[in-house]
Motif scaffolding. Structure first.
Motif, PDB file in Angstrom:
ATOM      1  N   SER A 141       0.836  -1.195   0.000  1.00 35.58           N
ATOM      2  CA  SER A 141       0.000   0.000   0.000  1.00 35.58           C
ATOM      3  C   SER A 141       0.876   1.253   0.000  1.00 35.58           C
ATOM      4  N   SER A 142       0.239   2.393  -0.107  1.00 32.88           N
ATOM      5  CA  SER A 142       0.970   3.663  -0.095  1.00 32.88           C
ATOM      6  C   SER A 142       0.085   4.744   0.487  1.00 32.88           C
ATOM      7  N   ALA A 143       0.711   5.866   0.848  1.00 33.68           N
ATOM      8  CA  ALA A 143      -0.009   7.047   1.320  1.00 33.68           C
ATOM      9  C   ALA A 143       0.599   8.249   0.619  1.00 33.68           C
ATOM     10  N   THR A 144      -0.238   9.042  -0.012  1.00 32.50           N
ATOM     11  CA  THR A 144       0.234  10.174  -0.809  1.00 32.50           C
ATOM     12  C   THR A 144      -0.249  11.478  -0.198  1.00 32.50           C
ATOM     13  N   GLY A 145       0.644  12.456  -0.170  1.00 35.15           N
ATOM     14  CA  GLY A 145       0.291  13.756   0.364  1.00 35.15           C
ATOM     15  C   GLY A 145       1.018  14.876  -0.354  1.00 35.15           C
ATOM     16  N   ASP A 146       0.651  16.079  -0.019  1.00 34.40           N
ATOM     17  CA  ASP A 146       1.402  17.235  -0.506  1.00 34.40           C
ATOM     18  C   ASP A 146       2.798  17.244   0.101  1.00 34.40           C
ATOM     19  N   VAL A 147       2.896  16.706   1.320  1.00 37.06           N
ATOM     20  CA  VAL A 147       4.165  16.651   2.054  1.00 37.06           C
ATOM     21  C   VAL A 147       4.294  15.288   2.714  1.00 37.06           C
ATOM     22  N   VAL A 148       5.500  14.718   2.686  1.00 37.87           N
ATOM     23  CA  VAL A 148       5.836  13.531   3.475  1.00 37.87           C
ATOM     24  C   VAL A 148       7.005  13.898   4.374  1.00 37.87           C
TER      25      VAL A 148
END
Length: 384
Positions: A141-148
């Motif tokens: 799985s993954s998690a996407t954001g404007d910032v990591v």
């Protein structure tokens, strides 16, 4: 903005508190199956307490206030005393020793439900063509954001995709540490002690509710085998010390109380910690030895400075500029903290006996006040 934080340690949770209060959509991914309640205690100095206060976290109800720090030799003779009350008077924030688990619970308790997701092992980070950033996990799985933000410690998975190589280098020392009830007068007071001698160092701090945070710093190599009974090894190593508090700790120490913490440091923090919308925080960006007790405090300063940088970000603007401002603001104070913490041998053997205890204490207090101000953004509002 949507912000993905990898790591639910002190720094990661503090950042989540600051960003959530600003209205950002925040999620924290932690590899452990639950909130980390292990570990001993930690020393929150004026800068760490100030950073927490600015993030809306009041620690006055946990741990114990510290008013002084004695430096002793192995016979128990006081070489000098750092007046932490004078530090409080100068900056307006006290020093405290707190159980790590109490601070973790306090930080996590103020977050929206389901902010922290456990059992999430980050394997790498990916900068996407559209400017977003994704954290990838071992389950596919993954998690996407404007910032990591990589707040995942010395062996940071996020850092592996941002830097070349592992910057962490062993210092030749390690700490055996514990948080237990020890029947010493110090446990009920507001005085901490650091006892130094040829064999190493013992630190003792009251941590509230009868608990004492204590640790022994010893020489250590990465290939040193872990003893079957570390408590017995410590008793043999420090048996010649006459300091009564050290003797009491050794008498009551049990193997199940002890945790090993190997000291590592980066030679010097980098000028730029991240790329695009990815950055680092705490030990992932600037690990150093605990000889000045600034590890958690510097991570808390990171959390505050990064939350401030993102609060100033214009809606729709590329967050990379804010992240680079954060890194630039923190580099100077962190570099000084790293340099001071790297003087392991000096910390072990103490100062030369050139001055009396009173004059040496006044000098040490003055130097510590100056050092703390230079190693902090929040105490001097140095956030540009």
């Amino acid at each position: 903005m949507r912000v993905v934080i990898v790591g639910a340690g002190v720094g990661g949770l503090a950042l989540a508190r600051g960003l959530s209060d600003q209205g950002h959509e925040v999620e924290v991914h932690e590899r452990a199956p639950g909130l980390r309640r292990g570990g001993a205690g930690l020393g929150l100095h004026a800068n760490g307490v100030a950073a927490l206060a600015a993030l809306g976290v009041d620690v006055s109800g946990v741990g114990r206030r510290l008013d002084s720090l004695e430096n002793r030799d192995s016979s128990g003779r006081v070489r000098y005393t750092v007046d932490l009350g004078a530090v409080r008077d100068r900056y307006g924030f006290e020093s405290r020793a707190v159980p790590r688990r109490a601070l973790m619970e306090l930080l996590a308790g103020g977050l929206p439900q389901d902010t922290v997701r456990f059992g999430r092992v980050c394997t790498r980070v990916r900068l996407n063509p559209d400017g977003t950033v994704s954290a990838l996990f071992g389950d596919g799985s993954s998690a996407t954001g404007d910032v990591v933000v990589g707040a995942d410690g010395v062996r940071s998975a996020v850092r592996r995709d941002l830097w070349d190589g592992d910057p962490a280098r062993p210092t030749g020392w390690a700490s055996w540490q514990g948080l237990t009830r020890v029947p010493v007068e110090l446990a009920a007071g507001t005085r901490a002690a650091v006892v130094q001698g040829r064999q190493g160092l013992c630190g003792i701090m009251p941590a509230g509710e009868g608990l004492v945070q204590w640790w022994f710093d010893v020489r250590w190599r990465p290939d040193t085998p872990v003893p079957g009974s570390p408590a017995a090894v410590l008793r043999r190593l420090f048996e010649g010390w006459d300091d009564p508090d050290v003797s009491a700790v050794l008498e009551h120490a049990r193997d199940e109380d002890l945790a090993l913490f190997e000291h590592v440091r980066y030679r010097m923090p980098r000028k730029v910690w991240g790329q695009g919308g990815a950055t680092l925080l705490g030990d992932a960006a600037h690990a150093f030895s605990p000889s000045t007790a600034q590890g958690a405090n510097q991570a808390l300063e990171d959390a505050l400075e990064l939350s401030r940088a993102l609060a100033e970000q214009r809606a729709g603007a590329d967050p990379a500029a804010a992240l680079r401002r954060y890194e630039h603001a923190r580099r100077g104070p962190v570099s000084l903290a790293s340099l001071a913490s790297g003087a392991e041998l000096l910390k072990r053997f103490g100062p030369p006996r050139l001055l009396g205890a009173e004059r040496l204490g006044a000098l040490a207090t003055s130097q510590y006040i100056g050092y703390l101000g230079r190693a902090s953004n929040v105490l001097t509002d140095r956030n540009t």
